[in-house]
Design an enzyme around this catalytic site. Structure first.
Site: not given
Ligand code: F6R
Length: 608
Positions: A2, A27, A73, A99-100, A483, A487, A490, A506, A603
């Site tokens: 939000c 976001r 959201w 928000n929240g 990682e 990527k 997602e 294994h 985000k």
């Molecule tokens: C992946 C990604 C998420 C964030 C995770 C933590 O590309 O962006 O996995 O890394 O949600 O977010 P932050 O770093 O904002 O705590």
């Protein structure tokens, strides 16, 4: 998730609010709304669509100098127009954006219904609008007083913005666990949940603390605590400016942010490399050499990519400082009643500084007497403030949902920490100098990798038809593989699984055939030969291989090769990460995905 915007001042509020909401779109949200005061009434426009839809719906004839806006959201109630914020009281005097999550919302809604109030939405926020109106009716006083009395009945988290049509010269805001920032202008004030919404207008901001309430007028603001103690706040200058939020020549933010990495890395290293003593300088952690020496263990906590950065950090710290280190998802840590060791240094990692799971882990650590530092990108964010000390990542605003430059700066910061902890122990000056030189070389080396974009895009195009992929790495490159798989998953929605090279035989080797490509990480280190034999094992079972390497591979060993420059082996993982970002990006582009806003993701994850 939000987003909140508010404006009061000399300009027309509507365009300012719409532009602010547009800035918060990254976001993630499912509906949006706006309320302005016009001719003594609240004019509310809502949509279950995008901000552009809201823009199309608002009446251009409405001129107002004060208003509030929101991107929602959904948590309580489905994403539709009725549940979108702002929410109003029964008389339409008060509008609230929030928000929240209000945890006792059901109870508060039931009390309101018993008192004869007709609730029109399914939200927790609507209850707040009615409660504030009720407090004003029965208890009197200012809007701020009524908000404070209401919040004393509320359990949960909030960033709250309230407007009363009978007092159009003020906005009231409150914060508990969900950010609120005030932007200071000339005879005008801005309110937002994220500085992204206001840097176009001002870089002078004030962050509210948890439990704080402010009344904001065009010519200033005053703050107090919920229990009526006045507070005084120092304005902060925001590092980013409006240009940092613009796409410029790029087609999307993820590609822009991938290409910003050399510059972002230069920023995180600036002033932190100490040639004279061959060490690193991290003033923000506020630990003297004796305290650094007394650290017996380091534990990194973060979610998603931040957790993988923590894994990279654990490998770096253990290797450079010979201090035991590990990483754990903050989302798990907070729920398992962890044993908190006073001699362990805990590092909470977060780009946004708002991830609720990480914030809760920090609070749990602090309750149990743990010493916790933040590794955070957003200055003034909840986690940065809760930790109070740590390392700022200086990656600049990261807009794309998929983290790139923040992750790289996290890993680089942990390399700095490893050198610092190492140099107060057994790391020699010569070794320290080798690492300082290696860190300094990274931005230029990343530029060399970025220059290979066409080649990486071609390789991504060749493999974009795969339904599943393996990412294989070992030891230092294992978090890089995780990682890389994250990527790809997602943003391209291609299923990817990371495996340690040593674990292949294994079990997962059974999955290898011509339809299962593997990205194999082959740093030029002491395990180089072992990784070559991993590739041979995969090839022998007909599996296609994309090798990402800082070494020289035998010709024709892999189906495709991406070369990265060689640094010192401890830092090679940072370089190996970059092509995997580009590979995921170009796979997603080939598949026509919405790269900056992948489905189902936001985000910053500020809810459970
Ligand atoms: C992946 C990604 C998420 C964030 C995770 C933590 O590309 O962006 O996995 O890394 O949600 O977010 P932050 O770093 O904002 O705590």
């Amino acid at each position: 998730m939000c987003g909140i915007v508010g404006y009061i001042g000399r300009r027309e509020a509507m365009p300012v609010l719409l532009e602010g909401l547009h800035r918060l779109e990254y976001r993630g949200y499912d509906s949006a709304g706006i309320a302005v005061v016009y001719r003594g009434k609240l004019q509310v426009t809502k949509t279950a669509g995008r901000v552009q839809d809201l823009r199309d719906r608002v009446n251009d004839k409405i001129k107002s100098n004060v208003g509030v806006g929101h991107t929602r959201w959904a948590t309580h109630g489905e994403p539709n127009e009725i549940n979108a914020h702002p929410h109003l009281d029964a008389e339409g005097h008060i509008a609230v954006v929030h928000n929240g999550i209000i945890e006792n919302a059901e109870q508060l809604r039931a009390q309101l219904t018993t008192a004869g109030v007709n609730l029109v939405s399914d939200t927790d926020t609507e209850a707040l609008a009615h409660l504030i109106a009720g407090e004003l009716r029965t208890g009197g006083g200012s809007l701020e007083d009524a908000v404070c009395r209401t919040l004393s009945r509320v359990e949960g988290t909030y960033g709250l913005l309230v407007i009363d049509v009978r007092h159009p010269d003020e906005l009231v805001v409150a914060r508990n666990g969900s950010p609120i920032v005030l932007g200071l202008g000339e005879s005008e004030m801005f309110v937002a949940s994220d500085v992204a919404a206001l840097v176009r207008h001002t870089q002078q901001v004030v962050y509210l603390d948890d439990g704080e309430v402010a009344t904001v007028r065009a010519n200033g603001y005053q703050t107090r605590t919920l229990d009526n103690q006045r507070t005084s706040k120092e304005p902060t200058t925001v590092e980013a400016d409006d240009g940092d939020y613009e796409l410029g020549a790029y087609e999307d933010y993820m590609r822009k942010e991938i290409h910003e990495q050399p510059e972002a890395l230069r920023r995180v290293l600036r002033g932190r490399l100490e040639d004279r003593f061959a060490t690193a300088r991290l003033g923000g952690i506020n630990l003297d050499p004796r305290e650094l020496r007394s650290v017996r263990r380091v534990k990194f906590l973060g979610c998603g990519s931040a957790y993988y950065a923590g894994q990279m950090g654990a490998v770096l710290v253990e290797e450079l400082a010979r201090v035991p280190a590990d990483a754990e998802p903050a989302s798990e840590f907070r729920y398992r009643n962890p044993v908190v060791d006073p001699d362990t240094l805990y590092i909470a990692i977060s780009q946004s500084g708002e991830t609720l799971d990480t914030l809760m882990a920090v609070q749990e650590l602090k309750r149990k007497g743990g010493q916790v530092l933040g590794a955070v990108n957003v200055v003034g964010s909840a986690i940065a403030r809760e930790c109070g000390r740590g390392v700022f990542l200086h990656a600049g605003p990261e807009i794309a949902v998929a983290s790139t430059k923040a992750l790289t700066n996290m890993a680089a910061s942990f390399a700095l920490l490893g050198v610092l902890l190492g140099r107060v122990r057994d790391m020699s000056a010569a070794e320290g100098a080798r690492l300082v030189d290696g860190l300094r070389a990274l931005p230029g080396q990343i530029e060399q990798i970025l220059a290979q974009e066409d080649n990486i895009a071609t390789i991504a195009g060749q493999f974009a038809g795969a339904d599943h992929m393996f990412y294989i790495g070992r030891v230092r490159a294992w978090p890089v593989a995780r990682e890389g798989a994250q990527k790809l998953k997602e943003i391209s929605y291609v299923h990817a699984e990371a495996y340690q090279a040593s674990e292949l035989k294994h079990g997962p080797l059974a999955l290898i055939d011509a339809s299962m490509p593997s990205v194999v990480l082959v740093p030029d280190d002491e395990l180089f030969a072992k990784n070559i034999s991993t590739i041979e094992q995969i090839k022998a079972r007909g599996g296609p291989v994309i090798a990402v390497t800082s070494g020289d591979l035998p010709a024709d060993l892999a189906d495709a090769v991406i070369k990265v420059p060689h640094n010192t082996p401890e830092l090679d993982p940072i370089l190996l990460t970059i092509p995997l970002q580009m590979f995921a990006y170009h796979t997603a582009a080939k598949l026509g995905r919405d790269i900056d806003k992948p489905r189902n993701l936001a985000k910053s994850v500020t809810v459970e």
